[in-house]
Design an enzyme around this catalytic site. Structure first.
Site, PDB file in Angstrom:
ATOM      1  N   GLY A 265       0.917  -1.229  -0.217  1.00 15.20           N
ATOM      2  CA  GLY A 265      -0.081  -0.396  -0.191  1.00 15.20           C
ATOM      3  C   GLY A 265       1.162   1.447  -0.071  1.00 15.20           C
ATOM      4  O   GLY A 265       2.201   1.359   0.176  1.00 15.20           O
ATOM      5  N   LYS A 266       0.076   2.176  -0.214  1.00 16.17           N
ATOM      6  CA  LYS A 266       1.163   3.366  -0.553  1.00 16.17           C
ATOM      7  C   LYS A 266       0.117   4.499  -0.608  1.00 16.17           C
ATOM      8  O   LYS A 266      -0.759   4.340  -0.926  1.00 16.17           O
ATOM      9  CB  LYS A 266       1.749   3.973  -1.065  1.00 16.17           C
ATOM     10  CG  LYS A 266       3.023   5.162  -1.188  1.00 16.17           C
ATOM     11  CD  LYS A 266       3.915   4.154  -0.098  1.00 16.17           C
ATOM     12  CE  LYS A 266       5.517   4.691   0.050  1.00 16.17           C
ATOM     13  NZ  LYS A 266       6.825   4.460   0.120  1.00 16.17           N
ATOM     14  N   GLY A 267       0.072   5.840   0.077  1.00 16.65           N
ATOM     15  CA  GLY A 267      -0.705   7.073   0.169  1.00 16.65           C
ATOM     16  C   GLY A 267       0.220   7.927   0.175  1.00 16.65           C
ATOM     17  O   GLY A 267       1.222   8.223   0.941  1.00 16.65           O
TER      18      GLY A 267
END
Ligand code: NAD
Length: 429
Positions: A118-120
């Site tokens: 994931g990444k944000g």
């Protein structure tokens, strides 16, 4: 618009640029061609599960209101909850988050950690925010993406522009809304609220462990090798000091302003790290200074680029003298440079293995949080050592068996694990 990162220098014959998403997809294609993983699985891995975009209103200190855009990209969770950083940077965008989330999927798989990628982040320059504004922005962001995250769903961590304090605010906002204290929703927290000892130095420690193993693999003794380290921050300084402690000669280190070079070896404890004294490297009394460009080309046995991406390019790959390059930073070697180094018989140990100590200790933090236990620093370091040795052995087995580069071998290990998990679970409905 997709942020472009230069992966080849201007003078490259290809003269192209590649976004993180393009790089991640190209790496997937290369790895896929070296495995028997089903085409349908590869097709699924080209796409994220979801990308969430949110608007985050912020009341500024002067009473006015600004609205910021935030993202959370979730790439694949076949092996466990999504895991990856939250970045506060003006150039954050959806494609970049997806590309970086894909890298996290491979990194967790090569380490055999039961997480996906994931990444944000938020499109904002954190330097433009007061501490109070940063806190309010973080709390509101946590609320806007609350349905997407959670200890068994998606677990953010610090990244560019965020830190342990940001994670503490995020964890507090999430816990307040859920009605109970849930430390496992993020990692990289301060130890007093469930953060892990040893988390801060973990990426540098894993770089040092992998460098040590690589030196041994190529029949050298650590006591006999010279090492240059670009970047003297969390990753570079921790790696340099450990390798120094283990007997290697750290002959050059640098920060953004330039580097020090002493063929007899530097005393790494006396050179201030980025955390101890930001950009203080050149204040150490040394025989010689070098530019960051010169440091990369020094006549050393091991080179550790641990500052920023895209520093080894088609322009300088021909002049790199080190036989072993251990990637401390994310993406320091462009793909053209990678090919040149491979042809010249240089060994590049890839970032997804070398600096994976960070996500590995994040996994340990999550285990401590959900079990309500605290591990000692010694236990964290022992477990990290054995996790790194296991991953090293798995990648080495592919190198030995198939003559692959270390980067290709790491991607093959990761992709096989993901492919096997997808086969076992099947496609529903
Ligand atoms: P940091 O901010 O602690 O330190 C960065 C160091 O690099 C500083 O000494 C700085 O002066 C130097 N630097 C900056 N720009 C430079 C340039 N153009 N040339 C030479 N030196 C330069 O950062 P960090 O946490 O050590 O991260 C370094 C790299 O490692 C980044 O690529 C990061 O993405 C990657 N990484 C970090 C972690 C982590 O948890 N810290 C984990 C995995 C990967």
């Amino acid at each position: 618009m997709t942020q472009k990162q230069t992966t080849h220098s201007e003078s490259d014959s290809e003269s192209t640029t590649e976004s993180p998403l393009e790089t991640a997809r190209r790496q997937l294609r290369t790895a896929a061609s070296r495995t028997d993983v089903d085409d349908g699985v590869i097709e699924r891995l080209k796409h994220p599960t979801r990308v969430v975009e949110v608007s985050i209103p912020l009341e500024r200190d002067d009473g006015s209101v600004d609205v910021f855009t935030g993202y959370r990209a979730q790439h694949d969770d076949v092996r466990g909850p999504y895991k990856g950083g939250l970045r506060y940077h003006p150039e954050v965008n959806a494609d970049e988050c997806v590309g970086l989330a894909m890298w996290m999927t491979w990194k967790c798989a090569v380490m055999d950690i039961p997480f996906g990628g994931g990444k944000g982040g938020i499109v904002v320059d954190p330097k433009d925010l007061s501490d109070d504004e940063k806190e309010r922005l973080t709390r509101r962001f946590a609320e806007e993406i609350r349905d997407e995250v959670g200890p068994s769903r998606d677990i953010p961590a610090p990244d560019m522009g965020t830190d342990a304090q940001t994670m503490a605010w995020f964890m507090d906002a999430y816990s307040m809304q859920e009605g109970e204290t849930i430390p496992g929703v993020v990692t990289g927290k301060p130890p007093v609220i469930g953060g892990s000892y040893g988390r801060e130095e973990a990426p540098g420690r894993s770089v040092a462990i992998v460098a040590r193993e690589a030196v041994e693999y190529y029949d050298e003794r650590l006591e006999d090798v010279s090492i240059a380290v670009q970047g003297y921050g969390s990753v570079g300084a921790n790696a340099a000091r450990l390798l120094d402690e283990w007997g290697a000669d750290i002959v050059a280190v640098s920060d953004v302003n330039g580097g020090l070079y002493d063929p007899d070896g530097l005393d790494t404890r006396d050179v201030p790290s980025h955390k101890e004294e930001p950009e203080g490297v050149l204040r150490y009394d040394s025989s010689k200074t070098v530019s960051n460009e010169e440091l990369l080309e020094l006549d050393v046995d091991v080179l550790i680029p641990a500052a920023i991406g895209n520093v080894i390019t088609a322009d300088n790959a021909d002049r790199i003298q080190a036989d072993i390059i251990v990637e401390g930073a994310n993406g320091p070697t462009t793909s053209t440079a990678d090919t040149i180094l491979h042809e010249r018989g240089k060994h590049v140990i890839p970032d997804i293995l070398a600096n994976a100590g960070g996500v590995t200790v994040s996994y340990f933090e999550w285990l401590q949080d959900i079990n309500r236990r605290t591990w000692s620093k010694e236990r964290v370091n022992d477990e990290l050592e054995s996790a790194m040795l296991d991953a090293w052995a798995d990648v080495k087995a592919e190198v030995d068996a198939r003559g692959l580069s270390w980067r290709d071998a790491a991607y093959v290990v990761a992709l096989n694990r993901i492919g096997e998990a997808k086969e076992a679970r099947g496609l529903w409905p």
